[in-house]
Motif scaffolding. Structure first.
Motif, short mmCIF file in Angstrom:
data_model
loop_
_atom_site.label_atom_id
_atom_site.label_comp_id
_atom_site.label_asym_id
_atom_site.label_seq_id
_atom_site.Cartn_x
_atom_site.Cartn_y
_atom_site.Cartn_z
N ILE A 1 0.84 -1.19 0.00
CA ILE A 1 0.00 0.00 0.00
C ILE A 1 0.88 1.24 0.00
CG2 ILE A 1 -0.26 -0.08 2.52
CD1 ILE A 1 -3.15 1.01 2.03
N GLY A 2 0.67 2.09 -1.00
CA GLY A 2 1.39 3.35 -1.09
C GLY A 2 0.53 4.49 -0.61
N ILE A 3 1.19 5.59 -0.27
CA ILE A 3 0.47 6.81 0.10
C ILE A 3 1.14 8.00 -0.57
CG2 ILE A 3 1.79 7.16 2.24
CD1 ILE A 3 -0.91 8.21 3.46
N VAL A 4 0.33 8.85 -1.17
CA VAL A 4 0.80 10.12 -1.72
C VAL A 4 0.30 11.21 -0.79
CG1 VAL A 4 0.75 11.70 -3.68
CG2 VAL A 4 0.71 9.22 -4.08
N MET A 5 1.21 11.96 -0.20
CA MET A 5 0.80 12.90 0.84
C MET A 5 1.76 14.09 0.87
SD MET A 5 2.00 10.71 4.24
CE MET A 5 1.63 12.02 5.42
N ASP A 6 1.40 15.11 1.63
CA ASP A 6 2.33 16.18 1.93
C ASP A 6 3.44 15.63 2.82
OD1 ASP A 6 1.04 18.58 0.71
OD2 ASP A 6 -0.62 17.97 1.99
N PRO A 7 4.57 16.33 2.93
CA PRO A 7 5.70 15.79 3.69
C PRO A 7 5.31 15.28 5.08
CG PRO A 7 6.38 17.77 2.54
CD PRO A 7 4.89 17.65 2.34
N ILE A 8 5.63 14.03 5.34
CA ILE A 8 5.25 13.41 6.61
C ILE A 8 5.98 14.07 7.77
CG2 ILE A 8 7.02 11.59 6.53
CD1 ILE A 8 4.82 9.66 7.63
N ASP A 9 7.11 14.69 7.49
CA ASP A 9 7.87 15.38 8.54
C ASP A 9 7.06 16.53 9.15
OD1 ASP A 9 9.29 14.71 5.96
OD2 ASP A 9 11.02 14.62 7.33
N GLY A 10 6.11 17.09 8.39
CA GLY A 10 5.41 18.28 8.85
C GLY A 10 4.01 18.03 9.36
N ALA B 1 -2.94 0.08 8.42
CA ALA B 1 -2.39 -0.76 7.36
C ALA B 1 -1.21 -1.58 7.86
CB ALA B 1 -1.99 0.11 6.17
N GLN B 2 -0.35 -0.94 8.64
CA GLN B 2 0.81 -1.67 9.17
C GLN B 2 0.37 -2.74 10.16
OE1 GLN B 2 4.77 0.30 10.12
NE2 GLN B 2 4.01 -0.04 12.18
N GLN B 3 -0.65 -2.43 10.96
CA GLN B 3 -1.16 -3.42 11.91
C GLN B 3 -1.66 -4.67 11.19
OE1 GLN B 3 -3.89 -1.77 14.78
NE2 GLN B 3 -4.59 -3.78 15.47
N LYS B 4 -2.14 -4.50 9.95
CA LYS B 4 -2.61 -5.65 9.18
C LYS B 4 -1.45 -6.40 8.52
CE LYS B 4 -6.62 -5.39 7.00
NZ LYS B 4 -7.56 -6.06 7.94
N GLY B 5 -0.25 -5.91 8.70
CA GLY B 5 0.91 -6.59 8.14
C GLY B 5 1.21 -6.20 6.71
N TRP B 6 0.66 -5.10 6.25
CA TRP B 6 0.88 -4.66 4.88
C TRP B 6 2.16 -3.86 4.76
CZ3 TRP B 6 -4.72 -2.48 3.78
CH2 TRP B 6 -5.64 -3.54 3.84
N GLU B 7 2.77 -3.90 3.56
CA GLU B 7 3.93 -3.07 3.26
C GLU B 7 3.49 -1.63 3.00
OE1 GLU B 7 6.51 -4.31 0.10
OE2 GLU B 7 6.16 -6.44 0.49
N LEU B 8 4.23 -0.69 3.55
CA LEU B 8 3.92 0.73 3.34
C LEU B 8 4.99 1.37 2.46
CD1 LEU B 8 3.00 1.87 6.99
CD2 LEU B 8 1.52 0.83 5.27
N TRP B 9 4.52 2.16 1.49
CA TRP B 9 5.42 2.87 0.58
C TRP B 9 5.00 4.34 0.52
CZ3 TRP B 9 9.74 0.75 -1.47
CH2 TRP B 9 9.87 -0.65 -1.33
N TYR B 10 5.98 5.21 0.67
CA TYR B 10 5.76 6.64 0.84
C TYR B 10 6.13 7.42 -0.42
CZ TYR B 10 6.62 11.40 2.58
OH TYR B 10 6.63 12.76 2.75
N MET B 11 5.25 8.37 -0.80
CA MET B 11 5.51 9.25 -1.93
C MET B 11 4.94 10.63 -1.64
SD MET B 11 4.22 6.63 -4.91
CE MET B 11 3.03 5.87 -3.80
N GLU B 12 5.57 11.64 -2.21
CA GLU B 12 5.01 12.98 -2.32
C GLU B 12 4.72 13.21 -3.79
OE1 GLU B 12 7.68 15.73 -0.32
OE2 GLU B 12 8.05 14.23 1.24
N PRO B 13 3.84 14.15 -4.13
CA PRO B 13 3.44 14.31 -5.53
C PRO B 13 4.60 14.48 -6.50
CG PRO B 13 1.96 15.55 -4.13
CD PRO B 13 3.05 15.04 -3.24
#
Length: 317
Positions: free
Chosen positions: A5-14, A29-41
């Motif tokens: 599962i990916g997410i497109v979001m504003d900077p997670i740092d902020g 999603a992580q609790q379900k054991g899914w892989e997380l992938w991070y992206m910004e636009p």
């Protein structure tokens, strides 16, 4: 079933650790054991007909001092992900549109996008509510100064707001005396070149601007009433409103019944309805918030409810 599962979001740092709804989704999603992938636009791109991204593996924690760990970025096709959460905040500008177009290319390859990219483009958050006139207060959408002045003359107490704002930005109340009416119209419409919305003022705003979260067309049974500060007409939490959870009223549920089927048809899995008194005022489809406040007040796990819906839909695809 393990999903990527990916997410497109504003900077997670902020983001605000205490309030961020995207973080609640990632925890679930992580609790379900899914892989997380991070992206910004800006990480999304097109190469030789393929929608790709420079994405980073992500893990999240419930530690406010260290709530995420982001790995090394790597280039991969968007279609290599099973699901992508589109959680970029407005403004809804050309860059936002380009991001949805790239996500739509992945959708055509079988990736599930939440919310559906075409629906994000088609349904302006202010105008979408007008698809359900039986639920709305008297309103007008125009850039014409004469029409806006006539609307004010008819209703005496009105709200003017831009069609592309968020968090209560640039919302004006004009009462019967009409003080600053001309300059407000000129400013918001940019001298007749920008379309805005006028709504009859709803005095029940003093009791809160209710946010109702909809999951695949069904409401969470509690709303978050965002109550304005003294002297304010806006209840948005971003401008100092106070959030108070309340059970849905019969009228709230009726509004949800009017809107829910369209949300399901349009692939809008996670949506926030804004209701003041008896009236629907906005339908938020880009990056609705208030998960955390409702979870905390009513011992819910709305992020997990959403992930369960996503999992069921992937299984049935």
């Amino acid at each position: 079933m393990t999903l990527k599962i990916g997410i497109v979001m504003d900077p997670i740092d902020g983001i605000n650790y205490k309030k961020d709804s995207s973080l609640a989704m990632l925890w679930a999603a992580q609790q379900k054991g899914w892989e997380l992938w991070y992206m910004e636009p800006q990480h999304l791109f097109l190469r030789d007909g393929k929608a790709r991204a420079n994405m980073a593996p992500l893990s999240v924690d419930m530690n406010p001092d260290s709530f995420f760990t982001r790995g090394e970025y790597q280039i991969a096709d968007l279609s290599s992900l099973d699901v992508i959460l589109m959680r970029k905040d407005p403004p809804f500008n050309n860059e936002f549109v380009y991001t949805t177009l790239l996500l739509e290319m992945a959708e055509k390859k079988g990736t599930m996008i939440v919310n559906r990219p075409q629906s994000l483009r088609d349904f302006n958050e202010k105008l979408f509510a007008t698809h359900f006139p039986q639920c709305c207060p008297p309103l007008l959408v125009t850039s014409d100064s004469a029409l806006l002045r006539a609307f004010h003359a008819e209703h005496q107490d009105v709200i003017f707001k831009p069609l592309d704002g968020m968090g209560g930005a640039s919302i004006f109340r004009i009462t019967a005396d009409g003080v600053n009416l001309g300059v407000i119209i000129e400013t918001l419409t940019e001298h007749g070149t920008q379309t805005i919305m006028a709504q009859k003022y709803i005095p029940e705003i003093i009791d809160g601007d209710k946010r109702i979260l909809m999951l695949d067309g069904e409401p969470v049974p509690y709303a978050l009433a965002r109550i304005p500060m003294a002297g304010e007409t806006r209840g948005n939490l971003a401008v100092g409103g106070r959030g108070e959870g309340r059970p849905l009223t019969d009228r709230d549920r009726w509004i949800c019944e009017q809107v829910g089927p369209t949300l399901r048809e349009q692939g809008l899995l996670f949506v926030g309805l804004d209701v003041i008194g008896d009236y629907l005022t906005e339908i938020n489809v880009t990056s609705p918030t208030c998960i955390r406040e409702l979870d905390n007040q009513f011992d819910l796990d709305i992020g997990m409810q959403l992930m369960n819906i996503i999992e069921e839909k992937r299984n049935n695809a």
